[in-house]
Motif scaffolding. Structure first.
Motif, PDB file in Angstrom:
ATOM      1  N   ASN A  43      -2.189   0.236   7.439  1.00 43.88           N
ATOM      2  CA  ASN A  43      -1.555  -1.061   7.639  1.00 43.88           C
ATOM      3  C   ASN A  43      -0.631  -1.796   6.351  1.00 43.88           C
ATOM      4  O   ASN A  43      -0.484  -3.175   6.687  1.00 43.88           O
ATOM      5  CB  ASN A  43      -2.805  -1.979   8.038  1.00 43.88           C
ATOM      6  CG  ASN A  43      -3.785  -2.244   7.080  1.00 43.88           C
ATOM      7  OD1 ASN A  43      -3.639  -1.828   5.912  1.00 43.88           O
ATOM      8  ND2 ASN A  43      -4.717  -2.906   7.318  1.00 43.88           N
ATOM      9  N   ILE A  57      -4.599   0.841  11.923  1.00 42.26           N
ATOM     10  CA  ILE A  57      -5.395  -0.031  11.271  1.00 42.26           C
ATOM     11  C   ILE A  57      -5.601   0.640   9.736  1.00 42.26           C
ATOM     12  O   ILE A  57      -5.358   0.128   8.661  1.00 42.26           O
ATOM     13  CB  ILE A  57      -6.719  -0.407  11.814  1.00 42.26           C
ATOM     14  CG1 ILE A  57      -7.657  -1.332  11.023  1.00 42.26           C
ATOM     15  CG2 ILE A  57      -7.694   1.063  11.827  1.00 42.26           C
ATOM     16  CD1 ILE A  57      -8.687  -1.886  11.711  1.00 42.26           C
ATOM     17  N   THR A  81     -10.586   4.532   3.379  1.00 44.11           N
ATOM     18  CA  THR A  81      -9.699   3.463   2.777  1.00 44.11           C
ATOM     19  C   THR A  81      -9.475   3.746   1.260  1.00 44.11           C
ATOM     20  O   THR A  81      -8.435   3.612   0.854  1.00 44.11           O
ATOM     21  CB  THR A  81     -10.138   2.025   3.008  1.00 44.11           C
ATOM     22  OG1 THR A  81     -10.242   1.981   4.523  1.00 44.11           O
ATOM     23  CG2 THR A  81      -9.370   0.972   2.505  1.00 44.11           C
ATOM     24  N   ARG A 127       2.561  -6.526   9.512  1.00 48.79           N
ATOM     25  CA  ARG A 127       1.991  -5.451  10.342  1.00 48.79           C
ATOM     26  C   ARG A 127       2.693  -5.150  11.639  1.00 48.79           C
ATOM     27  O   ARG A 127       2.712  -4.232  12.400  1.00 48.79           O
ATOM     28  CB  ARG A 127       0.375  -5.500  10.216  1.00 48.79           C
ATOM     29  CG  ARG A 127       0.057  -5.416   8.818  1.00 48.79           C
ATOM     30  CD  ARG A 127      -1.480  -5.899   8.779  1.00 48.79           C
ATOM     31  NE  ARG A 127      -2.128  -5.629   7.513  1.00 48.79           N
ATOM     32  CZ  ARG A 127      -3.045  -6.354   7.218  1.00 48.79           C
ATOM     33  NH1 ARG A 127      -3.560  -7.151   7.526  1.00 48.79           N
ATOM     34  NH2 ARG A 127      -3.784  -5.870   5.905  1.00 48.79           N
ATOM     35  N   TYR A 166     -12.447  -2.682  -2.771  1.00 48.65           N
ATOM     36  CA  TYR A 166     -13.020  -2.647  -1.531  1.00 48.65           C
ATOM     37  C   TYR A 166     -14.722  -2.714  -1.450  1.00 48.65           C
ATOM     38  O   TYR A 166     -15.286  -2.371  -0.510  1.00 48.65           O
ATOM     39  CB  TYR A 166     -12.620  -1.328  -0.878  1.00 48.65           C
ATOM     40  CG  TYR A 166     -11.303  -1.794  -0.381  1.00 48.65           C
ATOM     41  CD1 TYR A 166     -10.804  -2.750   0.713  1.00 48.65           C
ATOM     42  CD2 TYR A 166     -10.034  -0.606  -0.838  1.00 48.65           C
ATOM     43  CE1 TYR A 166      -9.532  -2.936   0.883  1.00 48.65           C
ATOM     44  CE2 TYR A 166      -8.935  -1.049  -0.191  1.00 48.65           C
ATOM     45  CZ  TYR A 166      -8.388  -2.010   0.571  1.00 48.65           C
ATOM     46  OH  TYR A 166      -7.067  -2.238   1.103  1.00 48.65           O
ATOM     47  N   LYS A 204       0.674  -1.308   0.084  1.00 49.51           N
ATOM     48  CA  LYS A 204       0.072   0.158  -0.147  1.00 49.51           C
ATOM     49  C   LYS A 204       0.968   1.254   0.174  1.00 49.51           C
ATOM     50  O   LYS A 204       1.897   1.293   0.337  1.00 49.51           O
ATOM     51  CB  LYS A 204      -1.117   0.129   1.139  1.00 49.51           C
ATOM     52  CG  LYS A 204      -2.083  -1.143   1.069  1.00 49.51           C
ATOM     53  CD  LYS A 204      -2.915  -1.163   2.238  1.00 49.51           C
ATOM     54  CE  LYS A 204      -3.691  -2.161   2.431  1.00 49.51           C
ATOM     55  NZ  LYS A 204      -4.809  -2.311   3.516  1.00 49.51           N
ATOM     56  N   PHE A 221     -15.175   3.083   7.173  1.00 50.84           N
ATOM     57  CA  PHE A 221     -14.006   3.261   6.903  1.00 50.84           C
ATOM     58  C   PHE A 221     -13.809   3.232   5.430  1.00 50.84           C
ATOM     59  O   PHE A 221     -12.695   3.220   4.777  1.00 50.84           O
ATOM     60  CB  PHE A 221     -13.007   2.151   7.437  1.00 50.84           C
ATOM     61  CG  PHE A 221     -13.422   0.494   7.245  1.00 50.84           C
ATOM     62  CD1 PHE A 221     -12.991  -0.095   6.131  1.00 50.84           C
ATOM     63  CD2 PHE A 221     -14.174   0.096   8.320  1.00 50.84           C
ATOM     64  CE1 PHE A 221     -13.387  -1.474   5.997  1.00 50.84           C
ATOM     65  CE2 PHE A 221     -14.387  -1.272   7.971  1.00 50.84           C
ATOM     66  CZ  PHE A 221     -13.928  -2.198   6.898  1.00 50.84           C
ATOM     67  N   HIS A 229      -1.844  -5.365   1.766  1.00 45.89           N
ATOM     68  CA  HIS A 229      -3.224  -6.070   1.369  1.00 45.89           C
ATOM     69  C   HIS A 229      -2.893  -7.473   1.119  1.00 45.89           C
ATOM     70  O   HIS A 229      -2.201  -7.829   0.169  1.00 45.89           O
ATOM     71  CB  HIS A 229      -4.320  -5.238   0.648  1.00 45.89           C
ATOM     72  CG  HIS A 229      -5.486  -6.316   0.104  1.00 45.89           C
ATOM     73  ND1 HIS A 229      -6.573  -6.201   0.919  1.00 45.89           N
ATOM     74  CD2 HIS A 229      -5.582  -7.243  -0.464  1.00 45.89           C
ATOM     75  CE1 HIS A 229      -7.414  -7.263   0.497  1.00 45.89           C
ATOM     76  NE2 HIS A 229      -6.994  -7.735  -0.679  1.00 45.89           N
TER      77      HIS A 229
HETATM   78  P1  CMP Z   1      -7.269  -4.587   4.029  1.00 41.44           P
HETATM   79  O1  CMP Z   1      -6.692  -5.914   4.529  1.00 41.44           O
HETATM   80  O2  CMP Z   1      -6.831  -4.138   2.911  1.00 41.44           O
HETATM   81  O3  CMP Z   1      -8.620  -4.755   4.124  1.00 41.44           O
HETATM   82  C1  CMP Z   1      -9.473  -3.834   4.238  1.00 41.44           C
HETATM   83  C2  CMP Z   1      -8.906  -2.421   4.507  1.00 41.44           C
HETATM   84  O4  CMP Z   1      -9.697  -1.347   5.089  1.00 41.44           O
HETATM   85  C3  CMP Z   1      -8.075  -2.890   5.568  1.00 41.44           C
HETATM   86  O5  CMP Z   1      -6.997  -3.614   5.395  1.00 41.44           O
HETATM   87  C4  CMP Z   1      -7.595  -1.284   6.335  1.00 41.44           C
HETATM   88  O6  CMP Z   1      -6.587  -0.781   5.372  1.00 41.44           O
HETATM   89  C5  CMP Z   1      -8.785  -0.668   5.973  1.00 41.44           C
HETATM   90  N1  CMP Z   1      -9.485  -0.293   7.172  1.00 41.44           N
HETATM   91  C6  CMP Z   1      -9.715   0.748   8.117  1.00 41.44           C
HETATM   92  N2  CMP Z   1     -10.473   0.693   8.945  1.00 41.44           N
HETATM   93  C7  CMP Z   1     -10.959  -0.528   9.172  1.00 41.44           C
HETATM   94  C8  CMP Z   1     -11.490  -1.276  10.057  1.00 41.44           C
HETATM   95  N3  CMP Z   1     -11.927  -0.702  11.229  1.00 41.44           N
HETATM   96  N4  CMP Z   1     -11.874  -2.467   9.824  1.00 41.44           N
HETATM   97  C9  CMP Z   1     -11.440  -3.155   8.848  1.00 41.44           C
HETATM   98  N5  CMP Z   1     -10.350  -2.583   8.062  1.00 41.44           N
HETATM   99  C10 CMP Z   1     -10.390  -1.172   8.072  1.00 41.44           C
END
Ligand code: CMP
Length: 151
Positions: free
Chosen positions: A114, A111, A63, A104, A51, A11, A59, A117
């Protein structure tokens, strides 16, 4: 030995923090094969499709903004039970809950930043690989260590 493929995105925060090599080398050292890779600036359309399952959640917008803010590195990884293995290496979604030893858990703290993905299931992996890559971007080849990694 049946091989799986998974989708991984390094990311914008990882690219900006100079962690592309650190993250890729963890996968390489584990013996996981890279079968496709590219750097790109993600547009809103691709981010929203990627997404889509999170549309409507609080979020979702932040995101999408995060993912479109700066270039990412997208890749397809291949290996034995690679989907689950890569998820374990990446660690829990919230870096505060991620174990030390995971990407991570070692390198992130928030979060919404992070670093990486990774697909969470076979169905998601198929969808994401297809969304991010065309068939001719996927390279079929044999790595020299393959016979030494599994029986
Ligand atoms: P990712 O594994 O890419 O999947 C969804 C993404 O949304 C997550 O990683 C984070 O980058 C982002 N995100 C931000 N806030 C939240 C949350 N509360 N729960 C889940 N994903 C979140």
């Amino acid at each position: 030995m049946e091989k799986e493929r998974t989708f991984v995105m390094i990311k914008p925060d990882a690219v900006q923090r100079g962690l592309i090599g650190e993250i890729i080398s963890r996968f390489e050292r584990r013996g996981i094969k890279i079968v496709a890779m590219k750097m790109l600036k993600v547009d809103r359309d691709l981010a929203e499709k990627h997404y889509a399952v999170h549309r409507g959640k609080p979020f979702f917008e932040p995101t999408v903004r995060y993912i479109t803010s700066s270039p990412v590195v997208a890749m397809v990884l291949e290996g034995y039970r690679v989907i689950e293995m890569v998820r374990k290496m990446v660690g829990k979604t919230d870096p505060q809950d991620a174990e030390p030893g995971t990407i991570r858990g070692d390198l992130a703290q928030f979060i919404g930043r992070n670093l990486v993905h990774a697909s969470d299931s076979k169905e998601t992996a198929d969808f994401e690989i297809n969304l991010w890559f065309s068939k001719d971007e996927l390279c079929d080849y044999k790595r020299i260590d393959e016979d030494w990694l599994t029986e």
